[in-house]
Write a protein that holds these residues in place. Structure first.
Motif, PDB file in Angstrom:
ATOM      1  N   UNK A 156       0.808  -1.226   0.000  1.00 41.58           N
ATOM      2  CA  UNK A 156       0.000   0.000   0.000  1.00 41.58           C
ATOM      3  C   UNK A 156       0.835   1.267   0.000  1.00 41.58           C
ATOM      4  N   UNK A 157       2.061   1.206   0.518  1.00 45.95           N
ATOM      5  CA  UNK A 157       2.901   2.403   0.556  1.00 45.95           C
ATOM      6  C   UNK A 157       3.377   2.815  -0.839  1.00 45.95           C
ATOM      7  N   UNK A 158       3.226   1.924  -1.802  1.00 48.35           N
ATOM      8  CA  UNK A 158       3.637   2.247  -3.170  1.00 48.35           C
ATOM      9  C   UNK A 158       2.502   2.800  -4.010  1.00 48.35           C
ATOM     10  N   UNK A 159       1.339   2.975  -3.419  1.00 46.84           N
ATOM     11  CA  UNK A 159       0.211   3.526  -4.173  1.00 46.84           C
ATOM     12  C   UNK A 159       0.554   4.932  -4.659  1.00 46.84           C
ATOM     13  N   UNK A 160       0.394   5.159  -5.944  1.00 46.77           N
ATOM     14  CA  UNK A 160       0.693   6.458  -6.532  1.00 46.77           C
ATOM     15  C   UNK A 160       2.106   6.588  -7.043  1.00 46.77           C
ATOM     16  N   UNK A 161       2.986   5.644  -6.741  1.00 42.75           N
ATOM     17  CA  UNK A 161       4.370   5.698  -7.201  1.00 42.75           C
ATOM     18  C   UNK A 161       4.575   4.734  -8.373  1.00 42.75           C
ATOM     19  N   UNK A 162       5.667   4.955  -9.063  1.00 48.24           N
ATOM     20  CA  UNK A 162       6.035   4.035 -10.141  1.00 48.24           C
ATOM     21  C   UNK A 162       6.801   2.878  -9.526  1.00 48.24           C
ATOM     22  N   UNK A 163       6.333   1.668  -9.754  1.00 46.52           N
ATOM     23  CA  UNK A 163       7.014   0.517  -9.184  1.00 46.52           C
ATOM     24  C   UNK A 163       7.936  -0.112 -10.235  1.00 46.52           C
ATOM     25  N   UNK A 164       9.087  -0.561  -9.757  1.00 46.82           N
ATOM     26  CA  UNK A 164      10.038  -1.234 -10.637  1.00 46.82           C
ATOM     27  C   UNK A 164       9.629  -2.686 -10.881  1.00 46.82           C
ATOM     28  N   UNK A 165       9.001  -3.280  -9.897  1.00 46.45           N
ATOM     29  CA  UNK A 165       8.445  -4.621 -10.036  1.00 46.45           C
ATOM     30  C   UNK A 165       6.948  -4.553  -9.794  1.00 46.45           C
ATOM     31  N   UNK A 166       6.136  -5.145 -10.679  1.00 45.17           N
ATOM     32  CA  UNK A 166       4.690  -5.166 -10.431  1.00 45.17           C
ATOM     33  C   UNK A 166       4.374  -5.926  -9.139  1.00 45.17           C
ATOM     34  N   UNK A 181       6.541 -13.645  -9.691  1.00 47.40           N
ATOM     35  CA  UNK A 181       6.923 -12.319 -10.173  1.00 47.40           C
ATOM     36  C   UNK A 181       6.759 -12.289 -11.690  1.00 47.40           C
ATOM     37  N   UNK A 182       6.144 -11.252 -12.188  1.00 49.64           N
ATOM     38  CA  UNK A 182       6.010 -11.078 -13.645  1.00 49.64           C
ATOM     39  C   UNK A 182       6.867  -9.877 -14.032  1.00 49.64           C
ATOM     40  N   UNK A 183       8.141 -10.140 -14.338  1.00 52.62           N
ATOM     41  CA  UNK A 183       9.109  -9.072 -14.579  1.00 52.62           C
ATOM     42  C   UNK A 183       8.848  -8.449 -15.947  1.00 52.62           C
ATOM     43  N   UNK A 184       8.824  -7.095 -15.987  1.00 54.06           N
ATOM     44  CA  UNK A 184       8.566  -6.398 -17.244  1.00 54.06           C
ATOM     45  C   UNK A 184       9.603  -5.321 -17.549  1.00 54.06           C
ATOM     46  N   UNK A 185      10.560  -5.128 -16.645  1.00 51.68           N
ATOM     47  CA  UNK A 185      11.594  -4.106 -16.839  1.00 51.68           C
ATOM     48  C   UNK A 185      12.950  -4.690 -16.475  1.00 51.68           C
ATOM     49  N   UNK A 186      14.044  -4.029 -16.886  1.00 47.62           N
ATOM     50  CA  UNK A 186      15.365  -4.519 -16.485  1.00 47.62           C
ATOM     51  C   UNK A 186      15.467  -4.665 -14.971  1.00 47.62           C
ATOM     52  N   UNK A 187      16.031  -5.783 -14.552  1.00 49.81           N
ATOM     53  CA  UNK A 187      16.077  -6.139 -13.135  1.00 49.81           C
ATOM     54  C   UNK A 187      17.508  -6.032 -12.640  1.00 49.81           C
TER      55      UNK A 187
END
Length: 427
Positions: A156-166, A181-187
Motif C-alpha cells: 500500500x505504501x507504493x500507491x501512486x508511485x512508479x514501481x520497478x516490479x509489479x 513475479x512477472x518481470x517487465x523491466x530490467x532487473x
C-alpha cells in the motif's frame, strides 16, 4: 519499489488459520465468459484499487463479480487507494441485486460521469499496463489450477508511485504457496535481493518463488541458438538462452526462473560443454577427436558452470498436473535427457576402444640398392671399392627382347650425284 529509496517491503497477509475463511476464498480469480473483454485490455481507473483493509490486495472489479456483495461501500475509512495517484477512493455498488448498476471506484468529489485521476496519462498507462499483464497471467493460472486461490498483492505504501516490479501474484492450493513475479523491466541485483528477502520474511523460507520473464523482451531473453536432443529416442530441438547475471543469481538463491511465451512456459536446464577424458584402452585421436567433445545437463536447476540454458517448452496448464504448481512433465523430460546422455557417452567410449584396437598404418621397409660397379680397366675386372661387398661374377648376359634396328645410311647430295653419274656410265 521506488528509485528514491530502497525497495519497500511487501506487506501482504501472513498465511495463518485465519486466512482460510470464506473471505479469503473469495479472492480466487475467475474469468467469466461474459467478461472476457477484460483480458488483454487496460483496466480503467474505476475498476482497480488497492485494498488496505486486506493488506494490499489488488481488487479488479472486472474479474471479481462478488466484490459488490462482500466489500463495504463508500470511503470505508480510507480503505481503497488509487494505484496511479494514491488518493483514497469511494466504492459504489448497486442498491439491489437486480439493479443494472456497474460497481466502480471513484475519486472523492468527482462528479457523476466525470471522474478524473490526478496522475499523468503516461503514469496511468504504465501502472495499468503492469496490472493488466499480471492479472491476465492470474486468469490463465486460474484455468490451469482449478481450485487454487489466486490474488495480486501490492505494498500500500507504493500507491501512486512508479514501481520497478509489479505486485506479486500469490497462488495457494492446499498447503502449497507460490509467489510469482512477472518481470517487465530490467532487473538489478539489488532489487532482486530485496524482493527475495521480503517474500521469504512474509511467506517463509520454503516458499516457492517463481520469476516469469518475457521471451519477446531482448533484455530478458538472450538467445544462444538451439540444441538437438533425443529424449525417449525421439528427436527434438530446444532453444538455448544465455542467462543474465541477475537470472543466475536468482537460481543460486533458490528461486525458479522461467520464460513465458504465448501460453507456454519455458523451463531451463543447464548445459555444460566439455571433453571426455581418455581412459585405459581408449584412443580419441584422429577421426575420434570430434567425438570426444560433448555436453552434460544439470537439472532441474541450472548449475553455476552452465555455459547456456536449454529450455523445455511446457503448456501453462501443465503446471497444475498431479503435483500442484510444479513442472513435473518438464522434470521428467530432463531426466530422460540425462539418461540419453549416459547412453551417448557409453557409445562414444566404445568407439574409442575400437579405434584403439585397429592396426596402425604399416611403414614400408627400405630395401638397400647396390651401388653401380665402377668401369673396369681394359682387359681386367673391376676391383671392389672400400666398404663395398665383393659381388659374385655376373652370369651371361640375357638376350635382349627387342631386335636391334638396322642403321640407315646418311643422305647427302654428293652421294646422290655420284649415284646418278654411275648410272649414266652403265648405259
Amino acid at each position: 519499489m521506488t528509485h528514491q529509496a530502497q525497495p519497500s517491503r511487501i506487506r501482504p497477509r501472513r498465511l495463518s488459520s485465519r486466512t482460510t475463511g470464506p473471505h479469503q476464498m473469495s479472492m480466487a480469480v475467475s474469468v467469466p465468459r461474459s467478461r472476457s473483454r477484460a483480458s488483454g485490455k487496460l483496466p480503467r481507473t474505476g475498476e482497480i484499487a488497492i485494498d488496505t483493509g486486506d493488506n494490499g490486495r489488488v481488487i479488479d472489479l472486472r474479474r471479481e463479480p462478488d466484490a459488490a456483495s462482500r466489500l463495504p461501500r463508500g470511503r470505508a475509512g480510507g480503505r481503497y487507494l488509487c494505484c496511479a495517484c494514491g488518493s483514497t477512493l469511494v466504492f459504489s455498488g448497486p442498491a439491489t441485486p437486480d439493479s443494472g448498476f456497474t460497481p466502480r471506484f471513484r475519486h472523492p468529489g468527482a462528479r457523476r460521469g466525470a471522474d478524473r485521476c490526478s496522475a499523468t496519462a503516461p503514469h496511468q498507462a504504465d501502472i495499468q499496463s503492469d496490472l493488466t499483464v499480471v492479472l491476465d497471467l492470474a486468469g490463465q493460472l486460474a484455468c490451469a489450477l482449478p481450485g487454487a486461490v489466486i490474488w495480486l498483492q501490492a505494498d500500500p505504501r507504493l500507491a501512486g508511485r512508479r514501481w520497478d516490479l509489479p505486485p506479486v501474484l500469490v497462488v495457494r492450493k492446499g498447503a502449497q504457496v507460490v509467489v510469482i513475479e512477472r518481470v517487465r523491466r530490467p532487473l538489478s541485483k539489488t532489487l532482486a535481493e530485496a524482493r527475495l528477502r521480503d517474500v521469504r520474511s512474509v511467506y517463509g523460507e520454503d516458499t516457492a518463488h517463481w520469476w516469469f520473464f518475457d521471451q519477446d523482451d531482448s533484455q530478458q531473453y538472450i538467445g544462444a541458438g538451439t540444441v538437438k536432443v533425443r529424449p525417449h529416442g525421439k528427436p527434438a530441438t530446444h532453444h538455448k538462452v544465455r542467462p543474465t547475471p541477475v537470472q543466475r543469481q536468482l537460481v543460486r538463491s533458490g528461486a525458479t526462473v522461467c520464460w513465458i511465451s504465448k501460453g507456454a512456459v519455458l523451463i531451463p536446464y543447464g548445459g555444460h560443454p566439455g571433453t571426455y577424458p581418455a581412459r585405459d584402452g581408449e584412443d580419441w585421436s584422429g577421426e575420434m577427436a570430434s567425438w570426444a567433445k560433448d555436453w552434460k545437463i544439470s537439472h532441474p536447476c541450472p548449475g553455476d558452470g552452465a555455459t547456456w540454458w536449454g529450455l523445455v517448452p511446457l503448456p501453462l496448464s501443465g503446471l497444475g498436473h498431479r503435483t500442484g504448481f510444479r513442472p513435473a512433465a518438464a522434470f521428467q523430460l530432463m531426466a530422460a535427457l540425462e539418461k540419453a546422455q549416459s547412453g551417448r557417452e557409453a557409445h562414444r567410449r566404445r568407439l574409442a576402444r575400437e579405434h584403439a584396437q585397429r592396426p596402425g598404418p604399416q611403414t614400408p621397409v627400405a630395401v638397400p640398392v647396390p651401388a653401380a660397379p665402377s668401369r673396369p680397366p681394359a682387359g681386367g675386372t673391376a676391383l671392389p671399392q672400400a666398404g663395398q661387398p665383393t659381388q659374385s661374377p655376373a652370369g651371361p648376359p640375357r638376350a635382349s627382347l627387342s631386335r636391334p634396328r638396322a642403321s640407315r645410311p646418311r643422305f647427302s647430295w654428293r652421294g646422290l650425284l655420284r649415284t646418278l653419274r654411275s648410272g649414266k656410265g652403265t648405259r
